[in-house]
Design an enzyme around this catalytic site. Structure first.
Site, short mmCIF file in Angstrom:
data_model
loop_
_atom_site.label_atom_id
_atom_site.label_comp_id
_atom_site.label_asym_id
_atom_site.label_seq_id
_atom_site.Cartn_x
_atom_site.Cartn_y
_atom_site.Cartn_z
N ALA A 14 0.83 -1.37 0.07
CA ALA A 14 -0.04 0.02 -0.11
C ALA A 14 0.95 1.25 -0.05
O ALA A 14 0.48 2.29 0.69
CB ALA A 14 -0.90 0.01 1.10
N GLY A 15 2.25 1.06 -0.56
CA GLY A 15 2.98 2.35 -0.68
C GLY A 15 2.48 3.06 -1.78
O GLY A 15 1.33 3.30 -2.41
N VAL A 17 3.10 3.36 -5.23
CA VAL A 17 2.62 2.52 -6.32
C VAL A 17 1.44 1.93 -6.18
O VAL A 17 0.77 2.08 -6.89
CB VAL A 17 3.80 1.59 -6.97
CG1 VAL A 17 3.34 0.71 -8.15
CG2 VAL A 17 5.08 2.14 -7.26
N GLY A 18 1.49 1.07 -5.09
CA GLY A 18 0.04 0.34 -4.64
C GLY A 18 -1.07 1.24 -4.63
O GLY A 18 -2.19 0.78 -4.97
N ASP A 37 -1.11 -4.88 3.20
CA ASP A 37 0.33 -4.38 3.54
C ASP A 37 0.62 -5.09 4.93
O ASP A 37 -0.22 -5.17 5.76
CB ASP A 37 0.40 -3.01 3.50
CG ASP A 37 1.92 -2.30 3.25
OD1 ASP A 37 2.12 -1.60 2.26
OD2 ASP A 37 2.88 -2.66 4.21
N ARG A 92 23.19 -3.20 -4.15
CA ARG A 92 22.25 -3.47 -5.16
C ARG A 92 21.88 -5.05 -5.02
O ARG A 92 20.50 -5.53 -4.76
CB ARG A 92 22.59 -3.36 -6.66
CG ARG A 92 21.47 -3.13 -7.43
CD ARG A 92 21.85 -2.62 -8.65
NE ARG A 92 20.88 -2.39 -9.45
CZ ARG A 92 20.28 -3.48 -10.26
NH1 ARG A 92 21.03 -4.48 -10.37
NH2 ARG A 92 19.14 -3.31 -10.83
N ASN A 99 14.30 -7.97 -1.51
CA ASN A 99 12.84 -8.00 -2.52
C ASN A 99 12.43 -9.13 -2.95
O ASN A 99 11.38 -9.70 -2.82
CB ASN A 99 13.00 -6.98 -3.41
CG ASN A 99 12.62 -5.65 -2.92
OD1 ASN A 99 12.24 -5.30 -2.09
ND2 ASN A 99 12.85 -4.58 -3.87
N HIS A 179 13.58 -4.26 -18.24
CA HIS A 179 13.22 -2.99 -17.66
C HIS A 179 14.36 -2.61 -16.51
O HIS A 179 14.45 -2.51 -15.44
CB HIS A 179 12.05 -3.33 -16.67
CG HIS A 179 11.25 -2.08 -16.02
ND1 HIS A 179 10.92 -1.09 -16.68
CD2 HIS A 179 11.22 -1.80 -14.68
CE1 HIS A 179 10.34 -0.35 -15.80
NE2 HIS A 179 10.65 -0.44 -14.49
N1 APR Z 1 3.89 -7.83 2.28
C1 APR Z 1 3.24 -6.86 2.00
N2 APR Z 1 3.75 -5.61 2.02
C2 APR Z 1 5.03 -5.38 2.03
C3 APR Z 1 6.05 -6.53 2.52
C4 APR Z 1 5.34 -7.54 2.54
N3 APR Z 1 6.06 -8.79 2.74
N4 APR Z 1 7.01 -5.90 2.55
C5 APR Z 1 7.10 -4.62 2.24
N5 APR Z 1 5.83 -4.13 2.15
C6 APR Z 1 5.03 -2.83 1.58
C7 APR Z 1 5.57 -1.82 2.56
O1 APR Z 1 5.27 -1.82 3.98
C8 APR Z 1 5.45 -0.65 1.77
O2 APR Z 1 4.26 0.05 2.29
O3 APR Z 1 5.47 -2.50 0.30
C9 APR Z 1 5.24 -1.05 0.33
C10 APR Z 1 6.15 -0.42 -0.54
O4 APR Z 1 5.76 0.82 -0.66
P1 APR Z 1 6.97 2.05 -1.05
O5 APR Z 1 8.00 2.00 -0.03
O6 APR Z 1 6.24 3.27 -1.12
O7 APR Z 1 7.39 1.69 -2.40
P2 APR Z 1 6.84 2.09 -3.85
O8 APR Z 1 7.25 3.28 -4.30
O9 APR Z 1 5.39 1.97 -3.77
O10 APR Z 1 7.46 0.86 -4.86
C11 APR Z 1 7.11 -0.58 -4.66
O11 APR Z 1 7.44 -1.27 -6.94
O12 APR Z 1 8.21 0.32 -8.68
C12 APR Z 1 8.59 -0.47 -7.68
O13 APR Z 1 10.95 -0.22 -7.39
C13 APR Z 1 9.64 0.12 -6.88
O14 APR Z 1 10.24 -2.33 -5.78
C14 APR Z 1 9.43 -1.00 -5.68
C15 APR Z 1 7.93 -1.40 -5.65
#
Ligand code: APR
Length: 312
Positions: A14-15, A17-18, A37, A92, A99, A179
């Site tokens: 729910a970050g 992108v989500g 999330d 990296r 991830n 990508h």
């Molecule tokens: N299960 C569910 N959610 C998770 C988990 C998990 N195991 N681990 C992390 N998260 C959640 C985090 O709590 C966070 O809210 O994933 C979310 C990631 O959100 P952001 O840090 O805002 O990242 P965002 O910019 O959305 O990017 C997410 O998409 O484009 C790609 O490179 C980017 O790998 C990254 C992904």
């Protein structure tokens, strides 16, 4: 009680992108959304905030935030954006492994509740994560794909529009391959009003457009300083979902499994595809020139090497 009349899409993560993806799905009346999330309050809070928009925006579907996979049961589409960005002191490779761990955890949790869903992976590095997800999940290749090429193509279209002054609607562009830095924007297959850009722009301008495309994501990171792009990635995910649900016949660059197409065997990478309710319906084989083919095969080799280096 509200009756369900929309497809069900789960967005994992729910970050930025989500949540942007979830918002677009609502605004476009495409699907009921479950946003899940590990940070439960984040998912629930953003979902509630979006529901508060409903009286203004009058969208039909509903969104729910959760940390419990039971709520994702019987999803039609699962979008995986969960992941962590790189932090100071991390290499990296560290990020790759972190991830990869998250993606494998998501698959473990999601599959038993939605074994028949179409899975779209977004977590970076996208090509590696999608290859890994295929290996771990055992899903048929049609129902597992990654989002990368649609975003790269959108950035290529933007760069062409900037250079030519054309409206993006007049442009039909294409980026395939990895990508990342090794992506392959295809000027020969990119047109403005049906004319190849090679007839409209000189070689230097085409080089500039290609470079701006490849560096598009990095340009956003540099400006934001605290994270990576999310609006255009979300819009690209939604374009894929729309194409799947509507079976609209659009050709979209999807991270899909190659099994001999383009002379490449057993690697997920971005290629032109037709999507539909069954997932990847068809990989479109372009008549590439030798140089383009060699570049694509080099991309495949580098993705394969990264996948083999994973410890998961
Ligand atoms: N299960 C569910 N959610 C998770 C988990 C998990 N195991 N681990 C992390 N998260 C959640 C985090 O709590 C966070 O809210 O994933 C979310 C990631 O959100 P952001 O840090 O805002 O990242 P965002 O910019 O959305 O990017 C997410 O998409 O484009 C790609 O490179 C980017 O790998 C990254 C992904």
């Amino acid at each position: 009680m509200e009756q369900r009349s929309y497809p069900k899409v789960t967005v994992v993560g729910a970050g930025n992108v989500g949540a942007s993806t979830a918002l677009l799905l609502m605004l476009k009346d495409l699907a009921d959304v479950v946003m899940i999330d590990v940070a439960e309050g984040l998912a629930k809070g953003k979902a509630l905030d979006i529901m508060h928009m409903r009286s203004n925006e009058r969208f039909g579907p509903v969104i729910q935030g959760t940390a419990d996979y039971a709520d994702t049961v019987n999803s039609d589409i699962m979008v995986v954006t969960a992941g962590v960005p790189r932090k100071p002191g991390m290499t990296r490779e560290d990020l790759l492994d972190v991830n990869a761990g998250i993606v494998s955890q998501v698959i473990d949790n999601a599959l038993s509740y939605s074994p028949n869903a179409i899975y779209i992976f977004v977590t970076n590095p996208l090509d590696v994560m999608t290859n890994l997800a295929y290996r771990l999940s055992g899903l048929p290749k049609q129902r597992l794909m990654g989002m990368g090429g649609v975003l790269d193509t959108a950035r290529f279209t933007y760069a062409i529009a900037e250079q030519t002054g054309a409206n993006p609607g007049q442009i039909d562009a294409l980026v395939i391959g990895a990508h990342g830095e090794a992506m392959l924007p295809l000027p020969r297959f990119s047109k403005v009003d049906g004319k190849p850009i090679s007839e409209l722009l000189d070689a230097d301008s085409i080089d500039r457009v290609v470079e701006n495309t490849i560096k598009g994501g990095a340009a956003v990171v540099e400006l934001l300083q605290t994270g990576s792009a999310f609006y255009a990635p979300a819009s690209s995910i939604v374009a894929m979902i729309e194409s799947i649900l509507r079976d609209d016949g659009r050709i979209l660059s999807t991270c899909a499994l190659l099994e001999g197409e383009y002379g490449i065997e057993g690697v997920y990478m971005c290629v032109p595809t037709l999507l539909g309710p069954e997932g990847v319906k068809e990989i479109v084989e372009l008549d590439l020139q030798e140089e383009e083919r060699v570049q694509l095969q080099a991309s495949a080799a580098s993705i394969r090497a990264s996948v083999e280096a994973l410890s998961v």
